[in-house]
Design a protein around this motif. Structure first.
Motif, PDB file in Angstrom:
ATOM      1  N   ASP A 157       0.871  -1.167   0.000  1.00  0.00           N
ATOM      2  CA  ASP A 157       0.000   0.000   0.000  1.00  0.00           C
ATOM      3  C   ASP A 157       0.911   1.221   0.000  1.00  0.00           C
ATOM      4  OD1 ASP A 157      -1.689   2.102   0.505  1.00  0.00           O
ATOM      5  OD2 ASP A 157      -2.603   1.258   2.308  1.00  0.00           O
ATOM      6  N   LEU A 185       3.532   2.653   3.589  1.00  0.00           N
ATOM      7  CA  LEU A 185       4.698   1.812   3.313  1.00  0.00           C
ATOM      8  C   LEU A 185       5.902   2.318   4.078  1.00  0.00           C
ATOM      9  CD1 LEU A 185       6.245  -0.409   1.753  1.00  0.00           C
ATOM     10  CD2 LEU A 185       6.570   1.268  -0.095  1.00  0.00           C
ATOM     11  N   ARG A 229       3.850  -2.544   6.430  1.00  0.00           N
ATOM     12  CA  ARG A 229       2.785  -1.561   6.494  1.00  0.00           C
ATOM     13  C   ARG A 229       3.034  -0.595   7.655  1.00  0.00           C
ATOM     14  NH1 ARG A 229      -2.206  -0.609   4.590  1.00  0.00           N
ATOM     15  NH2 ARG A 229      -3.706   0.446   5.957  1.00  0.00           N
TER      16      ARG A 229
END
Length: 375
Positions: free
Chosen positions: A54, A58, A102
């Motif tokens: 994503d 990140l 993430r």
């Protein structure tokens, strides 16, 4: 309840497995130690390592140190991401690992910048935390102060100064950050390219149109196009894509040439030489053209250089230039690097140190980093 616990365990195991596999390996096969260099990781390699990536959430972490790594998503003027750019240090023969996970990334301070400068006769200027450059636009054509080649500004600060210097309009004096004293005039300046016909340099004059493809924080890239020019009955049209990475003394120059010559078109990349004696390096075998200028009074000394990945390259000293001779097919590209260093910046302070830097840069190009997905 048991089903919930089992699902929670499975989710945790899957998450852990993704985290373990979301890794990029970078190996330095060469003998040159790379300090805070910008590494280009193809986006397809990122997706192979971390399919759930994503881009809004990140983080990139160097596993050996646990430190978050500065990065940039490079688009090259398009909507899709082309590369993940990271800035890391790698010793010779070393492999480092970057974990992709993430999380909200830490802000990255811009270290590169480029822009069109309409308030100064269509200059286009670009810089990083080491050096600054400019080329000249069509508004200068026909003026007595016209110049053709690439200009280099002497910086001794890691701050980005282009906007400040242009606004102050007093950049020919050193107020503690550096100055512009390099003289270009009607020459190739600090490593520009020209046509070479009838044993003479034919100048392509000044760019007409521009577009910014990426603008930092770790790499800035722009493109300029030139009006077609006719030389000895041969029409030549040129487009340049220029990029500069944080921490580098050299810009990457990708030149696209369209011409109607019956054979390959002779061209030269050149560095203007001063009247005083000063060290000139013509290393044809390794594709390194280097020059350590005469000291310019209290302003100090600038080193200028070019590196050619497609070596060997024929070189010569002529027409008050150090020249590298090239040929190009029509509708084809060529790539080289040009740039410089200023002794008052305190990083490169002699001709020997400058020529060593250019050779190390050339060696790095010949032994590029190996980038792989997975542990």
């Amino acid at each position: 309840m048991r089903v919930f616990i089992v699902l929670s365990i499975l989710t945790a195991l899957v998450t852990e497995s993704v985290a373990q596999n979301a890794t990029i390996r970078i190996t330095n096969p060469g003998a040159t130690s790379l300090k805070q260099t910008v590494v280009e990781i193809p986006w397809k390699t990122v997706k192979a390592a971390y399919a759930q990536v994503d881009t809004a959430m990140l983080q990139v972490v160097q596993t050996e140190t646990g430190q978050e790594v500065a990065y940039q998503l490079e688009h090259r003027g398009e909507k899709e991401i082309k590369n993940l750019l990271v800035q890391v240090s790698i010793d010779p023969k070393q492999t480092i690992r970057l974990a992709l996970r993430r999380g909200k990334p830490a802000p990255v301070e811009p270290k590169t910048y480029c822009r069109y400068v309409p308030e100064r006769y269509d200059d286009f200027a670009w810089e990083n935390d080491r050096v600054a450059f400019r080329i000249y636009g069509a508004a200068l054509n026909g003026r007595s102060d016209n110049a053709y080649g690439s200009d280099i500004w002497a910086k001794r600060t890691d701050a980005l100064i282009l906007n400040k210097w242009y606004k102050q309009n007093d950049y020919h004096k050193d107020h503690g950050e550096g100055l512009d004293y390099y003289h270009v005039g009607l020459t190739l300046g600090a490593g520009d390219i020209g046509v070479f016909l009838n044993d003479s340099i034919q100048y392509i004059h000044n760019y007409r149109n521009w577009s910014v493809l990426d603008n930092g924080p770790l790499r800035s890239t722009f493109r300029v196009t030139y009006d077609p020019y006719m030389f000895n009955g041969i029409t030549v049209k040129e487009t340049k894509t220029i990029s500069l990475d944080a921490g580098s003394q050299l810009s990457k120059i990708q030149v696209h040439v369209d011409h109607d010559a019956p054979r390959n078109l002779p061209m030269v990349v050149g560095i203007t030489l001063r009247k005083e004696q000063s060290p000139l390096l013509l290393d044809e075998k390794n594709g390194v053209l280097g020059y350590w200028e005469p000291t310019h009074g209290k302003d100090g000394t600038i080193g200028v250089g070019c590196v050619f990945p497609a070596s060997p390259v024929s070189m010569l000293r002529k027409y008050e230039h150090g020249l590298a001779k090239l040929t190009v097919k029509s509708h084809a590209d060529m790539v080289y690097y040009n740039g410089g260093a200023w002794d008052k910046a305190g990083l490169i302070t002699s001709s020997e140190a400058w020529f060593d830097y250019l050779h190390e840069f050339a060696n790095q190009l010949k032994k590029p980093l190996i980038i792989q997905a997975g542990k």
